[in-house]
Enzyme design. Structure first.
Site, mmCIF file in Angstrom:
data_model
loop_
_atom_site.group_PDB
_atom_site.id
_atom_site.type_symbol
_atom_site.label_atom_id
_atom_site.label_comp_id
_atom_site.label_asym_id
_atom_site.label_seq_id
_atom_site.Cartn_x
_atom_site.Cartn_y
_atom_site.Cartn_z
ATOM 1 N N HIS A 65 45.430 37.317 46.693
ATOM 2 C CA HIS A 65 44.926 37.813 47.575
ATOM 3 C C HIS A 65 43.251 37.434 48.735
ATOM 4 O O HIS A 65 42.731 36.695 48.300
ATOM 5 C CB HIS A 65 44.398 39.733 47.490
ATOM 6 C CG HIS A 65 43.052 39.487 46.737
ATOM 7 N ND1 HIS A 65 41.731 38.785 46.940
ATOM 8 C CD2 HIS A 65 42.874 39.508 45.084
ATOM 9 C CE1 HIS A 65 40.925 39.504 45.680
ATOM 10 N NE2 HIS A 65 41.673 39.536 45.155
ATOM 11 N N GLU A 177 44.751 42.780 38.678
ATOM 12 C CA GLU A 177 43.046 42.241 37.899
ATOM 13 C C GLU A 177 42.727 42.465 36.539
ATOM 14 O O GLU A 177 43.518 44.074 35.503
ATOM 15 C CB GLU A 177 42.058 42.170 38.843
ATOM 16 C CG GLU A 177 41.393 41.274 38.716
ATOM 17 C CD GLU A 177 41.062 39.599 38.300
ATOM 18 O OE1 GLU A 177 41.708 39.496 37.282
ATOM 19 O OE2 GLU A 177 40.420 39.449 39.196
#
Length: 324
Positions: A65, A177
């Site tokens: 990202h 994550e």
């Protein structure tokens, strides 16, 4: 211009038996390959070539990202990652600029037209990155197709992103994550996300609320690596051949660290280093077992001739034959 074949280390405790038959190749063009080997001759620069059937390969494009507000705060003070001020962190203005730059790159290279699927971690920063990079051009009111992202979603100040002409988008929990402790890694409910990202498919997410994130337990690195191995196994079961995956630095690092341990150190370093914000890294996933035994859709059997089919160098023209 070569492939680099990167095989997983069979000694890794985080790779199960079925997973050890799959390997990555860092993508360049699609004609030849360099096998990684521990032999002294190849370590010194001598290489061998190899080929793989097309139906046993998938092309994966991993993207971290773009810059989030938690990245800025965490670089100044690591303890900021424990702050609820950065819950489900959104992109910064610089992060959106990084998205725009990567979007221009994938359009210029033609990569976006090759994609069969975009997989995104279901957090705000990854979904913003995914739709911003791989989404369709503009959005027109009155078009029946829902947008990938509505205008000013979560106060982003960004225009709507169309789903017209884009690959399908799928949210998947297993590429999130590290789970736990850091509020920036805790997602919102799917009920909150869906109105902002109408064309993202959330059907594979079982729970509306985030039941995976725990405030007092941080997922261990080896657990992230094992989750990454399962994610790769699942990817191989998909029919799509060219897939973009928008995820996170820690997940990508520990997942890819399962690979390249039997290669030259420079190749492992190239494969397993941490991702920069909005970095795209492309690999080829290779199945060396019988998982992908189906024939390639581009293969063609040819016409089977009647009689004995001899190689051309064994055939003799009719005019050259001697009559007895």
């Amino acid at each position: 211009m070569q492939f680099i074949t990167i095989s997983p280390s069979c000694s890794s405790p985080f790779i199960n038996h079925s997973f050890s038959s799959i390997s990555f190749r860092s993508i360049r063009p699609r004609l030849s390959s360099i096998r990684c080997s521990s032999t002294s001759s190849e370590m010194e620069g001598t290489t061998s070539t190899g080929m793989y059937p097309l139906q046993r390969c998938k092309t994966l494009h991993f993207v971290r990202h773009a810059q989030g507000i938690h990245n800025v705060a965490g670089e100044k003070d690591f303890s900021a990652y424990m702050s609820y001020d950065y819950f489900d962190a959104h992109l910064t203005d610089l992060g959106w600029s990084q998205v725009d730059n990567l979007r221009m790159h994938v359009q210029r290279t033609g990569l976006v037209k090759e994609l069969d699927l975009v997989i995104t971690s279901p957090l705000l920063r990854t979904m913003q990155t995914a739709v911003g990079v791989f989404g369709g051009e503009g959005y027109t009111d009155g078009i029946s197709a829902p947008p990938l992202m509505v205008q000013n979603a979560f106060n982003s100040g960004r225009p709507a992103v169309s789903s017209l002409g884009s690959p399908p988008f799928l949210a998947v929990e297993s590429c999130r994550e590290h789970l736990g402790e850091h509020p920036c890694d805790k997602r919102r409910s799917i009920t909150e996300y869906h109105p902002a990202f109408p064309a993202i498919n959330f059907s594979l997410i079982e729970n509306d609320e985030d039941v995976l994130w725990k405030p007092d337990v941080r997922e261990k690195n080896e657990e992230v690596a094992a989750r990454g191995a399962k994610f790769i196994n699942w990817l191989w079961t998909r029919e799509e051949k060219e897939i973009a995956i928008v995820s996170h630095s820690g997940f990508l690092y520990h997942m890819l660290s399962n690979f390249g341990q039997d290669c030259h150190p420079s190749i492992q370093e190239d494969m397993c280093k941490h991702f920069a914000n909005c970095e795209l890294r492309s690999v080829v996933l290779v199945d060396r077992s019988m998982i992908g035994a189906a024939a390639s859709s581009t293969n063609y059997p040819g016409k089977i001739p009647s009689g004995l089919d001899k190689p051309s160098d064994q055939s003799q023209p009719q005019s050259d034959k001697i009559s007895v």
